[in-house]
Write a protein that holds these residues in place. Structure first.
Motif, PDB file in Angstrom:
ATOM      1  N   LEU A  83      38.509  39.444  37.625  1.00 22.50           N
ATOM      2  CA  LEU A  83      37.623  40.198  36.735  1.00 22.50           C
ATOM      3  C   LEU A  83      37.226  41.420  37.544  1.00 22.50           C
ATOM      4  N   ILE A  84      37.583  42.599  37.050  1.00 22.79           N
ATOM      5  CA  ILE A  84      37.351  43.833  37.794  1.00 22.79           C
ATOM      6  C   ILE A  84      36.309  44.666  37.068  1.00 22.79           C
ATOM      7  N   GLU A  85      35.332  45.129  37.827  1.00 29.25           N
ATOM      8  CA  GLU A  85      34.284  46.000  37.277  1.00 29.25           C
ATOM      9  C   GLU A  85      34.426  47.362  37.955  1.00 29.25           C
ATOM     10  N   LYS A  86      34.642  48.387  37.152  1.00 27.95           N
ATOM     11  CA  LYS A  86      34.743  49.754  37.673  1.00 27.95           C
ATOM     12  C   LYS A  86      34.015  50.687  36.726  1.00 27.95           C
ATOM     13  N   ASP A  87      33.052  51.419  37.262  1.00 24.21           N
ATOM     14  CA  ASP A  87      32.281  52.397  36.488  1.00 24.21           C
ATOM     15  C   ASP A  87      31.704  51.789  35.207  1.00 24.21           C
ATOM     16  N   GLY A  88      31.213  50.552  35.309  1.00 22.59           N
ATOM     17  CA  GLY A  88      30.585  49.893  34.167  1.00 22.59           C
ATOM     18  C   GLY A  88      31.563  49.275  33.182  1.00 22.59           C
TER      19      GLY A  88
END
Length: 104
Positions: A83-88
């Motif tokens: 699960l990747i979170e980038k810039d919201g």
């Protein structure tokens, strides 16, 4: 950028190799913040549960019927990875679609 997964997961290792700026959040040790988990479930629904994992296969049938958010809170390794979170924004899995969205 944060990558929620397991350091022993081959898919997570591939993603980390391609995303050197990503910070690994080991879900077994650190868990997934409740707010991130809630947003991920709202976006991906039941796809967030990895029903092919050894953790899932080890659950009793009654436990499998419990609400997904309860299961994920109790067994973070049940989450599909990474699960990747980038810039919201959240991305699930290391698919061609995820790689394209992240510019990899």
């Amino acid at each position: 950028m944060r990558l929620f997964g397991l350091k022993t997961c081959d898919t997570c290792r591939k993603a980390l190799k391609s995303l050197p700026e990503a910070q690994l959040v080991e879900v077994r040790a650190e868990g997934v913040p409740e707010e991130v988990l809630a947003r991920a479930f709202a976006r991906f629904g039941d796809a967030l549960l990895n029903t092919r994992s050894t953790t899932w296969r080890g659950l009793e049938p009654g436990d499998r019927a419990r609400p997904p958010m309860e299961l994920l809170a109790e067994h973070p390794a049940l989450m599909k990875r990474p699960l990747i979170e980038k810039d919201g924004e959240l991305y699930l899995g290391w698919t061609a679609e995820t790689r394209a969205a992240l510019g990899v």
